[in-house]
Design a protein around this motif. Structure first.
Motif, PDB file in Angstrom:
ATOM      1  N   MET A 152       0.854  -1.190   0.000  1.00  0.00           N
ATOM      2  CA  MET A 152       0.000   0.000   0.000  1.00  0.00           C
ATOM      3  C   MET A 152       0.890   1.240   0.000  1.00  0.00           C
ATOM      4  N   ASN A 153       0.431   2.291  -0.637  1.00  0.00           N
ATOM      5  CA  ASN A 153       1.199   3.523  -0.675  1.00  0.00           C
ATOM      6  C   ASN A 153       0.266   4.701  -0.422  1.00  0.00           C
ATOM      7  N   GLU A 154       0.807   5.918  -0.505  1.00  0.00           N
ATOM      8  CA  GLU A 154      -0.003   7.100  -0.185  1.00  0.00           C
ATOM      9  C   GLU A 154      -1.203   7.289  -1.106  1.00  0.00           C
ATOM     10  N   PHE A 155      -1.192   6.639  -2.275  1.00  0.00           N
ATOM     11  CA  PHE A 155      -2.296   6.793  -3.220  1.00  0.00           C
ATOM     12  C   PHE A 155      -3.242   5.588  -3.229  1.00  0.00           C
ATOM     13  N   ASN A 156      -3.056   4.658  -2.318  1.00  0.00           N
ATOM     14  CA  ASN A 156      -3.914   3.471  -2.217  1.00  0.00           C
ATOM     15  C   ASN A 156      -3.940   2.647  -3.501  1.00  0.00           C
ATOM     16  N   LEU A 157      -2.805   2.580  -4.178  1.00  0.00           N
ATOM     17  CA  LEU A 157      -2.678   1.748  -5.366  1.00  0.00           C
ATOM     18  C   LEU A 157      -1.978   0.461  -4.969  1.00  0.00           C
ATOM     19  N   GLU A 158      -2.241  -0.599  -5.716  1.00  0.00           N
ATOM     20  CA  GLU A 158      -1.655  -1.893  -5.388  1.00  0.00           C
ATOM     21  C   GLU A 158      -1.151  -2.590  -6.644  1.00  0.00           C
TER      22      GLU A 158
END
Length: 134
Positions: A1-7
């Motif tokens: 998970m990252n700050e942009f909620n992309l996976e």
């Protein structure tokens, strides 16, 4: 998970029916009535955008920064073509995709594509200020 909620693993598919306007002849990228390479790449980029942009916060988008693609087979007018993009790596704002394209017979393209997440307003104003200086 990252700050942009992309996976990793997010994907999207886009498709068209090849028309005369989509051919190498029309694009000026060849003299034949088959799917133009630039159009195939555009489909791959659109699939990549559709895989992630709906998950970005308001005010954010993406720009393409790298395309490394092979066009493997010709597709005639009237045949359905689809492109699939899958997120394979996320490095902060840089997203790397595996991209593939298929027609009704076979795989017609494959490769990789990178997109970079941008703040739309900042990007546009920076772009406009560069143009004003020219």
């Amino acid at each position: 998970m990252n700050e942009f909620n992309l996976e990793v693993g997010m994907k999207a598919r886009v498709e068209i029916i090849v028309a005369q306007k989509d051919t190498a002849e029309e694009f000026g990228s060849g003299g034949v009535k088959v799917l133009a390479t630039p159009l195939m790449i555009g489909l791959m980029e659109k699939a990549a955008m559709e895989a992630i942009e709906p998950h970005l916060p308001n005010g954010y988008g993406t720009v393409g920064t790298n395309v490394n693609v092979s066009h493997l087979a010709a597709t005639p007018i009237g045949m359905k073509v689809y492109a699939i993009a899958e997120v394979i790596d996320i490095d902060r704002k840089k997203i790397n995709f595996k991209v593939e394209a298929f027609d009704e017979r076979e795989k017609i393209g494959e490769g990789s594509h990178d997109r970079y997440i941008i703040e739309l307003e900042k990007f546009i104003s920076k772009s406009n200020s560069k143009k004003a200086k020219e």
